[in-house]
Write an enzyme that holds these catalytic residues in place. Structure first.
Site, PDB file in Angstrom:
ATOM      1  N   GLU A  10       0.833  -1.212   0.000  1.00 54.77           N
ATOM      2  CA  GLU A  10       0.000   0.000   0.000  1.00 54.77           C
ATOM      3  C   GLU A  10       0.862   1.253   0.000  1.00 54.77           C
ATOM      4  O   GLU A  10       0.459   2.299  -0.508  1.00 54.77           O
ATOM      5  CB  GLU A  10      -0.935  -0.062   1.211  1.00 54.77           C
ATOM      6  CG  GLU A  10      -1.909   1.085   1.344  1.00 54.77           C
ATOM      7  CD  GLU A  10      -1.399   2.176   2.281  1.00 54.77           C
ATOM      8  OE1 GLU A  10      -1.953   3.278   2.232  1.00 54.77           O
ATOM      9  OE2 GLU A  10      -0.438   1.907   3.019  1.00 54.77           O
ATOM     10  N   HIS A 280     -12.200  -2.079   7.623  1.00 53.68           N
ATOM     11  CA  HIS A 280     -11.299  -1.240   8.413  1.00 53.68           C
ATOM     12  C   HIS A 280     -11.052  -1.824   9.808  1.00 53.68           C
ATOM     13  O   HIS A 280      -9.948  -1.735  10.342  1.00 53.68           O
ATOM     14  CB  HIS A 280     -11.857   0.179   8.516  1.00 53.68           C
ATOM     15  CG  HIS A 280     -12.082   0.804   7.172  1.00 53.68           C
ATOM     16  ND1 HIS A 280     -11.070   0.965   6.257  1.00 53.68           N
ATOM     17  CD2 HIS A 280     -13.214   1.277   6.584  1.00 53.68           C
ATOM     18  CE1 HIS A 280     -11.553   1.527   5.156  1.00 53.68           C
ATOM     19  NE2 HIS A 280     -12.848   1.719   5.343  1.00 53.68           N
ATOM     20  N   LEU A 281     -12.072  -2.444  10.381  1.00 51.56           N
ATOM     21  CA  LEU A 281     -11.897  -3.071  11.686  1.00 51.56           C
ATOM     22  C   LEU A 281     -10.929  -4.249  11.590  1.00 51.56           C
ATOM     23  O   LEU A 281     -10.125  -4.481  12.501  1.00 51.56           O
ATOM     24  CB  LEU A 281     -13.253  -3.522  12.239  1.00 51.56           C
ATOM     25  CG  LEU A 281     -13.274  -4.084  13.660  1.00 51.56           C
ATOM     26  CD1 LEU A 281     -12.647  -3.120  14.655  1.00 51.56           C
ATOM     27  CD2 LEU A 281     -14.709  -4.422  14.067  1.00 51.56           C
ATOM     28  N   ALA A 282     -10.958  -4.975  10.482  1.00 47.00           N
ATOM     29  CA  ALA A 282     -10.018  -6.078  10.269  1.00 47.00           C
ATOM     30  C   ALA A 282      -8.582  -5.577  10.351  1.00 47.00           C
ATOM     31  O   ALA A 282      -7.708  -6.205  10.961  1.00 47.00           O
ATOM     32  CB  ALA A 282     -10.275  -6.731   8.918  1.00 47.00           C
ATOM     33  N   ASP A 283      -8.335  -4.439   9.746  1.00 46.01           N
ATOM     34  CA  ASP A 283      -7.007  -3.846   9.743  1.00 46.01           C
ATOM     35  C   ASP A 283      -6.546  -3.511  11.163  1.00 46.01           C
ATOM     36  O   ASP A 283      -5.390  -3.746  11.531  1.00 46.01           O
ATOM     37  CB  ASP A 283      -7.053  -2.577   8.882  1.00 46.01           C
ATOM     38  CG  ASP A 283      -5.699  -2.181   8.349  1.00 46.01           C
ATOM     39  OD1 ASP A 283      -4.861  -3.067   8.131  1.00 46.01           O
ATOM     40  OD2 ASP A 283      -5.469  -0.977   8.161  1.00 46.01           O
ATOM     41  N   GLN A 284      -7.466  -2.990  11.971  1.00 42.10           N
ATOM     42  CA  GLN A 284      -7.133  -2.593  13.344  1.00 42.10           C
ATOM     43  C   GLN A 284      -6.886  -3.796  14.253  1.00 42.10           C
ATOM     44  O   GLN A 284      -6.111  -3.713  15.210  1.00 42.10           O
ATOM     45  CB  GLN A 284      -8.264  -1.745  13.933  1.00 42.10           C
ATOM     46  CG  GLN A 284      -8.571  -0.474  13.181  1.00 42.10           C
ATOM     47  CD  GLN A 284      -7.489   0.564  13.326  1.00 42.10           C
ATOM     48  OE1 GLN A 284      -6.906   0.719  14.392  1.00 42.10           O
ATOM     49  NE2 GLN A 284      -7.197   1.279  12.252  1.00 42.10           N
ATOM     50  N   HIS A 305      -4.344  -2.287   2.164  1.00 40.19           N
ATOM     51  CA  HIS A 305      -3.907  -1.721   3.446  1.00 40.19           C
ATOM     52  C   HIS A 305      -3.689  -2.840   4.464  1.00 40.19           C
ATOM     53  O   HIS A 305      -2.673  -2.879   5.168  1.00 40.19           O
ATOM     54  CB  HIS A 305      -4.988  -0.755   3.927  1.00 40.19           C
ATOM     55  CG  HIS A 305      -4.485   0.343   4.802  1.00 40.19           C
ATOM     56  ND1 HIS A 305      -4.450   0.236   6.168  1.00 40.19           N
ATOM     57  CD2 HIS A 305      -3.997   1.570   4.512  1.00 40.19           C
ATOM     58  CE1 HIS A 305      -3.971   1.359   6.690  1.00 40.19           C
ATOM     59  NE2 HIS A 305      -3.686   2.178   5.708  1.00 40.19           N
TER      60      HIS A 305
END
Length: 341
Positions: A10, A280-284, A305
């Site tokens: 990314e 986005h929660l997966a990333d966090q 990302h």
């Protein structure tokens, strides 16, 4: 020393933030080159530099290359020190991304910490405060530590001037399993404007409501006062096992209807897949679950990302992360690793 290529994957600031966090946790120094090399304004910008200096303060780290525009950084930590900290981005750069950098090491620190972070609280390309408060932190607290966050003042691009306050009670991180969302028990559309006409927020919220066929009582419009004008619209889905928050941001030249339609598309994709964890929660969740040496969750197809975050994580931690495509935009992420002694 861990060597990182900041232009890989990314290619944004995520590689740097994850490296800083994991360097502090593991005590391993790193050197990152080609920082944000493929961006229009490559190198360290002010919000990245704030994250670097915040990490250095928390970890008593030695720095080389910590200046605006630098494309190479060396970071050598000495040890994580809990305490009271104040970090100011100085622009509308994201306060939540600075938090993302120092939170993992402070979760495992030998004592509690209190953070004041000034900057943007509701920015494009960053998790808004509401997402942290309602979606991410409850899951983190389920893993063992206790983290509470308070929005002191809104901060929108380009003026910034926002502030968040965060209290961290460390604890051992335990794995969690999140493969079922459960029944949706509450839906809320909240549109916020500062120093802009109220009808912008009303149009955004109504567009989301209409696209998703939600009842009128799910809509709330709020006017706040921040340093400069700004706007965010949030769709919140509270389910039995998880809460998800989706956000859209007003931009000059982009209609309120287009902003609302974009949020509605994200919500619809999430609902149709039936997964508990959004993109986005997966990333966090990757970093805390890797530090817990275990966990499973179902999510949407991983973004670039997320993939970049995962590759950076593997440079610092000996964990096995498996991503399995279950079909119909459903992926299962499983993390396993030996506990550190």
């Amino acid at each position: 020393m861990v060597i990182l290529d900041g232009s890989q994957g990314e290619g944004g600031g995520q590689i740097l933030r994850t490296a800083l966090a994991l360097s502090l946790v593991t005590g391993r120094p790193f050197r990152i080159e080609k920082i944000r090399a493929r961006r229009a304004n490559p190198g360290l910008r002010r919000q990245h530099l704030t994250a670097v200096r915040a990490a250095a303060e928390v970890g008593a780290a030695a720095l080389e290359g910590a200046e605006i525009g630098s494309k190479t950084l060396c970071f050598t930590p000495s040890g994580v020190r809990p305490g009271e900290y104040h970090f100011a981005v100085g622009t509308a750069g994201s306060a939540t991304l600075v938090l993302q950098t120092v939170l993992p090491p402070l979760l495992l620190a030998p004592g509690p910490s209190v953070l004041r972070i000034e900057g943007g609280t509701h920015n494009m390309q960053a998790p808004p405060f509401d997402f942290l408060e309602k979606a991410f932190l409850p899951l983190l607290n389920r893993m063992g530590p206790r983290v509470t966050a308070r929005l002191v003042r809104y901060g929108f691009y380009p003026a910034g001037g926002g502030e968040i306050s965060v209290s961290i009670e460390p604890g051992t991180l335990r794995p969690i399993e999140l493969v079922e969302r459960g029944r949706v028990v509450r839906r809320v559309i909240r549109a916020v404007v500062s120093r802009l006409p109220r009808h912008i927020a009303q149009r955004e919220a109504e567009t989301i409501r209409r696209h998703l066929a939600w009842p009128a009582e799910t809509v709330a419009v709020e006017e706040v006062d921040s340093v400069g004008p700004g706007n965010v619209v949030l769709a919140e889905l509270v389910s039995e096992h998880v809460t998800e928050v989706f956000a859209g941001f007003g931009q000059r030249g982009v209609s309120a209807e287009k902003v609302g339609a974009g949020v509605a598309r994200e919500v619809r994709r999430y609902l149709e897949a039936g997964v508990p964890v959004g993109e986005h929660l997966a990333d966090q969740l990757l970093v805390p679950l890797a530090l817990a040496r275990g966990g499973t969750f179902r999510t949407l197809a991983p973004s670039s990302h997320t993939q970049t975050n995962l590759e950076t994580l593997r440079k610092f931690l000996d964990v096995d992360v498996r991503m399995e495509d279950l079909g119909q935009d459903i992926w299962q992420v499983t993390i396993a690793g030996e506990p550190e002694h």
